[in-house]
Design a protein around this motif. Structure first.
Motif, PDB file in Angstrom:
ATOM      1  N   ARG A  46       0.835  -1.209   0.000  1.00 49.81           N
ATOM      2  CA  ARG A  46       0.000   0.000   0.000  1.00 49.81           C
ATOM      3  C   ARG A  46       0.866   1.254   0.000  1.00 49.81           C
ATOM      4  O   ARG A  46       0.551   2.239  -0.688  1.00 49.81           O
ATOM      5  CB  ARG A  46      -0.938  -0.002   1.200  1.00 49.81           C
ATOM      6  CG  ARG A  46      -2.060  -1.015   1.061  1.00 49.81           C
ATOM      7  CD  ARG A  46      -2.932  -1.081   2.285  1.00 49.81           C
ATOM      8  NE  ARG A  46      -3.518   0.222   2.575  1.00 49.81           N
ATOM      9  CZ  ARG A  46      -4.031   0.558   3.741  1.00 49.81           C
ATOM     10  NH1 ARG A  46      -4.052  -0.311   4.729  1.00 49.81           N
ATOM     11  NH2 ARG A  46      -4.556   1.741   3.932  1.00 49.81           N
ATOM     12  N   ALA A  47       1.951   1.244   0.766  1.00 48.16           N
ATOM     13  CA  ALA A  47       2.837   2.408   0.819  1.00 48.16           C
ATOM     14  C   ALA A  47       3.530   2.619  -0.520  1.00 48.16           C
ATOM     15  O   ALA A  47       3.657   3.758  -0.993  1.00 48.16           O
ATOM     16  CB  ALA A  47       3.859   2.240   1.943  1.00 48.16           C
ATOM     17  N   VAL A  48       3.976   1.535  -1.162  1.00 45.49           N
ATOM     18  CA  VAL A  48       4.615   1.640  -2.474  1.00 45.49           C
ATOM     19  C   VAL A  48       3.603   2.143  -3.502  1.00 45.49           C
ATOM     20  O   VAL A  48       3.919   3.017  -4.320  1.00 45.49           O
ATOM     21  CB  VAL A  48       5.221   0.285  -2.907  1.00 45.49           C
ATOM     22  CG1 VAL A  48       5.656   0.318  -4.364  1.00 45.49           C
ATOM     23  CG2 VAL A  48       6.393  -0.077  -2.010  1.00 45.49           C
ATOM     24  N   ASP A  49       2.394   1.604  -3.466  1.00 45.58           N
ATOM     25  CA  ASP A  49       1.353   2.074  -4.385  1.00 45.58           C
ATOM     26  C   ASP A  49       1.059   3.552  -4.162  1.00 45.58           C
ATOM     27  O   ASP A  49       0.888   4.314  -5.122  1.00 45.58           O
ATOM     28  CB  ASP A  49       0.071   1.259  -4.221  1.00 45.58           C
ATOM     29  CG  ASP A  49       0.180  -0.141  -4.793  1.00 45.58           C
ATOM     30  OD1 ASP A  49       1.148  -0.416  -5.543  1.00 45.58           O
ATOM     31  OD2 ASP A  49      -0.693  -0.972  -4.479  1.00 45.58           O
ATOM     32  N   SER A  50       0.996   3.964  -2.914  1.00 45.63           N
ATOM     33  CA  SER A  50       0.727   5.361  -2.585  1.00 45.63           C
ATOM     34  C   SER A  50       1.809   6.274  -3.143  1.00 45.63           C
ATOM     35  O   SER A  50       1.522   7.360  -3.655  1.00 45.63           O
ATOM     36  CB  SER A  50       0.619   5.524  -1.068  1.00 45.63           C
ATOM     37  OG  SER A  50       0.376   6.856  -0.731  1.00 45.63           O
ATOM     38  N   LEU A  51       3.049   5.825  -3.067  1.00 40.53           N
ATOM     39  CA  LEU A  51       4.157   6.602  -3.602  1.00 40.53           C
ATOM     40  C   LEU A  51       3.938   6.875  -5.092  1.00 40.53           C
ATOM     41  O   LEU A  51       3.992   8.022  -5.540  1.00 40.53           O
ATOM     42  CB  LEU A  51       5.444   5.795  -3.374  1.00 40.53           C
ATOM     43  CG  LEU A  51       6.777   6.476  -3.580  1.00 40.53           C
ATOM     44  CD1 LEU A  51       7.827   5.743  -2.786  1.00 40.53           C
ATOM     45  CD2 LEU A  51       7.167   6.600  -4.995  1.00 40.53           C
ATOM     46  N   ALA A  52       3.683   5.830  -5.850  1.00 39.84           N
ATOM     47  CA  ALA A  52       3.482   5.981  -7.292  1.00 39.84           C
ATOM     48  C   ALA A  52       2.232   6.799  -7.614  1.00 39.84           C
ATOM     49  O   ALA A  52       2.254   7.658  -8.508  1.00 39.84           O
ATOM     50  CB  ALA A  52       3.387   4.601  -7.941  1.00 39.84           C
ATOM     51  N   LEU A  53       1.158   6.544  -6.899  1.00 38.82           N
ATOM     52  CA  LEU A  53      -0.095   7.245  -7.178  1.00 38.82           C
ATOM     53  C   LEU A  53       0.004   8.732  -6.871  1.00 38.82           C
ATOM     54  O   LEU A  53      -0.546   9.563  -7.603  1.00 38.82           O
ATOM     55  CB  LEU A  53      -1.239   6.599  -6.399  1.00 38.82           C
ATOM     56  CG  LEU A  53      -1.585   5.174  -6.844  1.00 38.82           C
ATOM     57  CD1 LEU A  53      -2.563   4.536  -5.849  1.00 38.82           C
ATOM     58  CD2 LEU A  53      -2.139   5.157  -8.242  1.00 38.82           C
ATOM     59  N   ILE A  61       7.255  11.161  -0.603  1.00 39.02           N
ATOM     60  CA  ILE A  61       8.420  11.012   0.274  1.00 39.02           C
ATOM     61  C   ILE A  61       8.004  10.383   1.600  1.00 39.02           C
ATOM     62  O   ILE A  61       8.674   9.485   2.116  1.00 39.02           O
ATOM     63  CB  ILE A  61       9.120  12.375   0.463  1.00 39.02           C
ATOM     64  CG1 ILE A  61       9.777  12.803  -0.855  1.00 39.02           C
ATOM     65  CG2 ILE A  61      10.136  12.325   1.604  1.00 39.02           C
ATOM     66  CD1 ILE A  61      10.185  14.260  -0.909  1.00 39.02           C
ATOM     67  N   ARG A  62       6.881  10.815   2.131  1.00 37.36           N
ATOM     68  CA  ARG A  62       6.397  10.226   3.390  1.00 37.36           C
ATOM     69  C   ARG A  62       5.986   8.771   3.191  1.00 37.36           C
ATOM     70  O   ARG A  62       6.204   7.927   4.072  1.00 37.36           O
ATOM     71  CB  ARG A  62       5.251  11.066   3.947  1.00 37.36           C
ATOM     72  CG  ARG A  62       5.760  12.387   4.532  1.00 37.36           C
ATOM     73  CD  ARG A  62       4.694  13.131   5.302  1.00 37.36           C
ATOM     74  NE  ARG A  62       3.691  13.757   4.463  1.00 37.36           N
ATOM     75  CZ  ARG A  62       3.844  14.917   3.829  1.00 37.36           C
ATOM     76  NH1 ARG A  62       4.986  15.568   3.913  1.00 37.36           N
ATOM     77  NH2 ARG A  62       2.873  15.432   3.121  1.00 37.36           N
ATOM     78  N   SER A  63       5.408   8.454   2.044  1.00 34.16           N
ATOM     79  CA  SER A  63       5.064   7.056   1.756  1.00 34.16           C
ATOM     80  C   SER A  63       6.331   6.203   1.674  1.00 34.16           C
ATOM     81  O   SER A  63       6.352   5.058   2.137  1.00 34.16           O
ATOM     82  CB  SER A  63       4.281   6.941   0.455  1.00 34.16           C
ATOM     83  OG  SER A  63       3.007   7.535   0.589  1.00 34.16           O
ATOM     84  N   LEU A  64       7.378   6.760   1.092  1.00 35.50           N
ATOM     85  CA  LEU A  64       8.643   6.033   1.019  1.00 35.50           C
ATOM     86  C   LEU A  64       9.228   5.820   2.415  1.00 35.50           C
ATOM     87  O   LEU A  64       9.800   4.758   2.693  1.00 35.50           O
ATOM     88  CB  LEU A  64       9.626   6.779   0.117  1.00 35.50           C
ATOM     89  CG  LEU A  64      10.922   6.077  -0.222  1.00 35.50           C
ATOM     90  CD1 LEU A  64      10.699   4.674  -0.768  1.00 35.50           C
ATOM     91  CD2 LEU A  64      11.720   6.912  -1.205  1.00 35.50           C
ATOM     92  N   ALA A  65       9.049   6.776   3.299  1.00 36.22           N
ATOM     93  CA  ALA A  65       9.485   6.589   4.689  1.00 36.22           C
ATOM     94  C   ALA A  65       8.709   5.436   5.334  1.00 36.22           C
ATOM     95  O   ALA A  65       9.277   4.659   6.120  1.00 36.22           O
ATOM     96  CB  ALA A  65       9.293   7.878   5.481  1.00 36.22           C
ATOM     97  N   GLU A  66       7.440   5.292   4.994  1.00 38.26           N
ATOM     98  CA  GLU A  66       6.655   4.162   5.488  1.00 38.26           C
ATOM     99  C   GLU A  66       7.212   2.841   4.957  1.00 38.26           C
ATOM    100  O   GLU A  66       7.267   1.847   5.687  1.00 38.26           O
ATOM    101  CB  GLU A  66       5.191   4.296   5.076  1.00 38.26           C
ATOM    102  CG  GLU A  66       4.452   5.408   5.774  1.00 38.26           C
ATOM    103  CD  GLU A  66       3.026   5.552   5.274  1.00 38.26           C
ATOM    104  OE1 GLU A  66       2.563   4.700   4.482  1.00 38.26           O
ATOM    105  OE2 GLU A  66       2.361   6.530   5.663  1.00 38.26           O
ATOM    106  N   VAL A  67       7.635   2.839   3.696  1.00 39.87           N
ATOM    107  CA  VAL A  67       8.226   1.632   3.121  1.00 39.87           C
ATOM    108  C   VAL A  67       9.484   1.247   3.899  1.00 39.87           C
ATOM    109  O   VAL A  67       9.687   0.071   4.221  1.00 39.87           O
ATOM    110  CB  VAL A  67       8.559   1.836   1.618  1.00 39.87           C
ATOM    111  CG1 VAL A  67       9.384   0.675   1.079  1.00 39.87           C
ATOM    112  CG2 VAL A  67       7.287   2.018   0.814  1.00 39.87           C
ATOM    113  N   VAL A  68      10.318   2.215   4.220  1.00 40.19           N
ATOM    114  CA  VAL A  68      11.545   1.932   4.972  1.00 40.19           C
ATOM    115  C   VAL A  68      11.204   1.353   6.343  1.00 40.19           C
ATOM    116  O   VAL A  68      11.831   0.384   6.792  1.00 40.19           O
ATOM    117  CB  VAL A  68      12.420   3.198   5.095  1.00 40.19           C
ATOM    118  CG1 VAL A  68      13.570   2.987   6.066  1.00 40.19           C
ATOM    119  CG2 VAL A  68      12.949   3.598   3.720  1.00 40.19           C
ATOM    120  N   THR A  69      10.198   1.899   6.994  1.00 36.21           N
ATOM    121  CA  THR A  69       9.763   1.351   8.279  1.00 36.21           C
ATOM    122  C   THR A  69       9.310  -0.096   8.121  1.00 36.21           C
ATOM    123  O   THR A  69       9.658  -0.956   8.937  1.00 36.21           O
ATOM    124  CB  THR A  69       8.628   2.205   8.878  1.00 36.21           C
ATOM    125  OG1 THR A  69       9.111   3.540   9.076  1.00 36.21           O
ATOM    126  CG2 THR A  69       8.135   1.645  10.188  1.00 36.21           C
TER     127      THR A  69
END
Length: 78
Positions: free
Chosen positions: A3-10, A32-40
Motif C-alpha cells: 500500500r505504501a509503495v502504491d501510494s508513492l506511485a499514485l 516522500i512520506r510514503s517512502l518513509a513508510e516503506v523503509v519502516t
C-alpha cells in the motif's frame, strides 16, 4: 508495504497532472512520506525475519537512493 509503495506511485502521478508547481511539490511530499513508510516496513520485515540481511540492504539502499532523488527533484521545482 504494498500500500505504501502504491501510494508513492499514485501521489507522483496525481501531482504531476495539471497541477501548479506548489501543488506538485505537495504531492511529492506525500510520496516522500510514503517512502518513509516503506523503509519502516523494511525494518519490521527484517526484524521479523521475513527478509534476509542482504535483501534488506538491497531494498534499503534502493529506497535511500530514491528518497534522495525525490527530495532533490522536489527542491528543483520552483
Amino acid at each position: 508495504m504494498r500500500r505504501a509503495v502504491d501510494s508513492l506511485a499514485l501521489n507522483n502521478s496525481e501531482g504531476s497532472i495539471l497541477q501548479s508547481k506548489l501543488e506538485f511539490q505537495k504531492f511529492l511530499g506525500y510520496s516522500i512520506r510514503s517512502l518513509a513508510e516503506v523503509v519502516t516496513c523494511l525494518y519490521k520485515a527484517k526484524n521479523r525475519f521475513y527478509l534476509k540481511e542482504d535483501e534488506f540492504e538491497f531494498y534499503y539502499k534502493f529506497a535511500y537512493d530514491l528518497m534522495n532523488s525525490l527530495i532533490a527533484f522536489r527542491k528543483s521545482i520552483q
